[in-house]
Enzyme design. Structure first.
Site, PDB file in Angstrom:
ATOM      1  N   HIS A  73       0.829  -1.210   0.000  1.00 22.65           N
ATOM      2  CA  HIS A  73       0.000   0.000   0.000  1.00 22.65           C
ATOM      3  C   HIS A  73       0.858   1.252   0.000  1.00 22.65           C
ATOM      4  O   HIS A  73       1.969   1.284   0.539  1.00 22.65           O
ATOM      5  CB  HIS A  73      -0.994   0.003   1.163  1.00 22.65           C
ATOM      6  CG  HIS A  73      -0.384   0.009   2.534  1.00 22.65           C
ATOM      7  ND1 HIS A  73       0.032   1.159   3.161  1.00 22.65           N
ATOM      8  CD2 HIS A  73      -0.152  -0.991   3.412  1.00 22.65           C
ATOM      9  CE1 HIS A  73       0.494   0.867   4.367  1.00 22.65           C
ATOM     10  NE2 HIS A  73       0.406  -0.438   4.546  1.00 22.65           N
ATOM     11  N   ASP A  75      -0.198   4.374   1.108  1.00 21.90           N
ATOM     12  CA  ASP A  75      -0.534   5.388   2.110  1.00 21.90           C
ATOM     13  C   ASP A  75       0.162   5.126   3.438  1.00 21.90           C
ATOM     14  O   ASP A  75       0.663   4.036   3.712  1.00 21.90           O
ATOM     15  CB  ASP A  75      -2.046   5.464   2.314  1.00 21.90           C
ATOM     16  CG  ASP A  75      -2.649   4.145   2.798  1.00 21.90           C
ATOM     17  OD1 ASP A  75      -2.227   3.085   2.312  1.00 21.90           O
ATOM     18  OD2 ASP A  75      -3.548   4.178   3.663  1.00 21.90           O
ATOM     19  N   ASP A 103       6.224   1.151   7.480  1.00 19.12           N
ATOM     20  CA  ASP A 103       4.861   0.818   7.029  1.00 19.12           C
ATOM     21  C   ASP A 103       4.421   1.752   5.918  1.00 19.12           C
ATOM     22  O   ASP A 103       3.786   2.761   6.183  1.00 19.12           O
ATOM     23  CB  ASP A 103       3.912   0.894   8.217  1.00 19.12           C
ATOM     24  CG  ASP A 103       2.588   0.218   7.970  1.00 19.12           C
ATOM     25  OD1 ASP A 103       2.430  -0.438   6.926  1.00 19.12           O
ATOM     26  OD2 ASP A 103       1.697   0.348   8.821  1.00 19.12           O
ATOM     27  N   GLU A 133      -5.131   1.978   2.857  1.00 18.48           N
ATOM     28  CA  GLU A 133      -5.027   0.780   3.696  1.00 18.48           C
ATOM     29  C   GLU A 133      -5.139   1.111   5.169  1.00 18.48           C
ATOM     30  O   GLU A 133      -5.588   0.286   5.965  1.00 18.48           O
ATOM     31  CB  GLU A 133      -3.698   0.071   3.415  1.00 18.48           C
ATOM     32  CG  GLU A 133      -3.586  -1.334   4.001  1.00 18.48           C
ATOM     33  CD  GLU A 133      -3.058  -1.379   5.426  1.00 18.48           C
ATOM     34  OE1 GLU A 133      -3.139  -2.443   6.058  1.00 18.48           O
ATOM     35  OE2 GLU A 133      -2.543  -0.335   5.918  1.00 18.48           O
ATOM     36  N   GLU A 134      -4.711   2.322   5.547  1.00 14.21           N
ATOM     37  CA  GLU A 134      -4.608   2.668   6.965  1.00 14.21           C
ATOM     38  C   GLU A 134      -5.907   3.209   7.562  1.00 14.21           C
ATOM     39  O   GLU A 134      -5.907   3.700   8.693  1.00 14.21           O
ATOM     40  CB  GLU A 134      -3.495   3.708   7.169  1.00 14.21           C
ATOM     41  CG  GLU A 134      -2.104   3.246   6.760  1.00 14.21           C
ATOM     42  CD  GLU A 134      -1.516   2.208   7.700  1.00 14.21           C
ATOM     43  OE1 GLU A 134      -2.219   1.754   8.613  1.00 14.21           O
ATOM     44  OE2 GLU A 134      -0.348   1.834   7.499  1.00 14.21           O
ATOM     45  N   GLU A 162       4.035  -6.245   3.687  1.00 13.02           N
ATOM     46  CA  GLU A 162       3.916  -5.626   5.007  1.00 13.02           C
ATOM     47  C   GLU A 162       5.202  -5.881   5.790  1.00 13.02           C
ATOM     48  O   GLU A 162       5.899  -6.871   5.568  1.00 13.02           O
ATOM     49  CB  GLU A 162       2.729  -6.224   5.764  1.00 13.02           C
ATOM     50  CG  GLU A 162       1.373  -5.707   5.326  1.00 13.02           C
ATOM     51  CD  GLU A 162       1.049  -4.332   5.890  1.00 13.02           C
ATOM     52  OE1 GLU A 162       1.821  -3.824   6.729  1.00 13.02           O
ATOM     53  OE2 GLU A 162       0.021  -3.756   5.497  1.00 13.02           O
ATOM     54  N   HIS A 340       3.926   3.166  12.641  1.00 11.26           N
ATOM     55  CA  HIS A 340       3.058   4.238  13.144  1.00 11.26           C
ATOM     56  C   HIS A 340       3.695   5.040  14.273  1.00 11.26           C
ATOM     57  O   HIS A 340       3.066   5.974  14.780  1.00 11.26           O
ATOM     58  CB  HIS A 340       1.699   3.699  13.618  1.00 11.26           C
ATOM     59  CG  HIS A 340       0.924   2.988  12.557  1.00 11.26           C
ATOM     60  ND1 HIS A 340      -0.371   2.538  12.763  1.00 11.26           N
ATOM     61  CD2 HIS A 340       1.241   2.641  11.290  1.00 11.26           C
ATOM     62  CE1 HIS A 340      -0.809   1.937  11.661  1.00 11.26           C
ATOM     63  NE2 HIS A 340       0.170   1.991  10.750  1.00 11.26           N
TER      64      HIS A 340
END
Length: 364
Positions: A73, A75, A103, A133-134, A162, A340
């Site tokens: 992903h 984003d 990530d 995705e987030e 991932e 994150h």
């Protein structure tokens, strides 16, 4: 199309990762990065490039006997004063710091570099780069492709890049989010006895959750750890009013041996006597390591890393592939426990190791 800085897919992996990260793409703001990726991919005649919104698919058509998907992903979660990226240390100890390094733009850099390089892979490859995705599952770009263009994702096996610290993680936990809704009777706080405090009623809910002992569940040889936790609480209207409502939001992360319905039944049992309303749910995915292509991939990765498969202890889009009947695993650079975080950072050697393992598998 918006004007974007060209991406050089032939540059070194650190430079490419930094270019991807330094173009912010918080969920809902992926267009500039998607444009840059599309322009770069369209420069390679061996790739068929397709687009749906801010999701991109690039496919080889070399006539191989099998097809695999390699997905990631575009984003990130919001930036936390951690861009632009910076490189810290040298050699084997070098780390790339900044939002998205874990990530999961280091994984996307690996994908892009290999998509450009592998003109004739040993298996046909569908490279997928998707948005949203987030955030909530309904917006997920991979899910949108599955609904709008399921043929784009047709494959015998899938790898989701991932972060796994360049190890192999099978399947994923499911996730269930519910609201426990509590009601009371409003009153002036000076005459509290004339009302009933809904916030106080949440005490029993919190006591049950605090006492809950999460299970470790073995599924097809991998151990998944579950969790049941309060993640939000809200209630009250003013500082002199006894609250007549309170909502405790609870998240259950459950092993992939359970369906969403079974997970909900378990939560209702734990919180028996309270109103429980589902707000979001996504099934998990079993490890998927028994498929022949999965075994080939595991052999290639584990010979390069010396590790062994483990369980993915969160929800990832391998569950979407599983729902399509496609076995899938998680594999990519970066420590998932740093995803994150404000100090998000990825060891450079994991980017190189992930690239080498995927390249070896796709050229074997």
């Amino acid at each position: 199309m918006t004007r974007t800085q060209p991406l050089d897919l032939t540059t070194d992996l650190v430079t490419l990762t930094r270019a991807l990260c330094d173009l912010p793409s918080v969920s809902g703001q992926e267009t500039a990065l998607a444009d840059a990726v599309e322009v770069a991919l369209r420069g390679y005649p061996h790739l068929e490039v397709l687009r749906d919104g801010d999701a991109l698919v690039a496919r080889t058509h070399a006539g191989r006997s099998s097809r695999v998907v390699v997905a990631g992903h575009l984003d990130t979660v919001p930036v936390s004063d951690n861009l632009p990226t910076r490189l810290v240390g040298e050699g084997e100890h070098a780390e790339l710091w900044g939002r998205g390094t874990v990530d999961m733009k280091a994984g996307v850099a690996v994908q892009l570099a290999l998509a450009a390089e592998l003109v004739e892979p040993s298996r046909d490859v569908t490279w997928v780069f998707y948005d949203h995705e987030e955030v909530e599952a309904a917006l997920n770009g991979l899910g949108r492709i599955a609904r709008n263009h399921p043929d784009w994702l047709a494959a015998d096996f899938a790898v989701l890049c991932e972060p796994t610290a360049a190890g192999l993680e099978g399947g994923c936990n499911g996730t269930l989010r519910v609201e426990v809704r509590l009601t009371g009777v409003a009153a002036h706080s000076a005459r509290a006895w004339t009302g009933r405090n809904a916030v106080h009623a949440a005490g029993e809910v919190l006591r049950r959750l605090e006492a809950y002992v999460p299970a470790d569940v073995e599924v097809d040889g991998l151990v998944y750890r579950e969790g049941l936790n309060a993640v939000l609480i809200s209630g009250g209207t003013a500082t002199n009013v006894i609250p007549d409502s309170c909502v405790v939001t609870v998240n259950y992360r459950f092993a992939p041996d359970k369906s969403v319905e079974e997970a909900l039944a378990h939560v209702r049992t734990v919180l028996d006597g309270f109103e429980v309303v589902v707000t979001d749910a996504a099934a998990g995915a079993r490890p998927g390591l028994d498929a022949p292509l999965a075994q080939d991939f595991a052999a290639a990765v584990l010979s390069a890393t010396g590790g062994r498969p483990s369980a993915k202890l969160g929800w990832t889009d391998v569950a979407r592939f599983s729902s399509l009947g496609t076995p899938a695993v998680n594999f990519g650079p970066g420590d998932p426990t740093l995803a994150h975080k404000a100090d998000e950072r990825c060891p450079v050697h994991q980017i190189s190791a992930s690239h080498a393992a995927l390249r070896a598998w796709l050229t074997a």
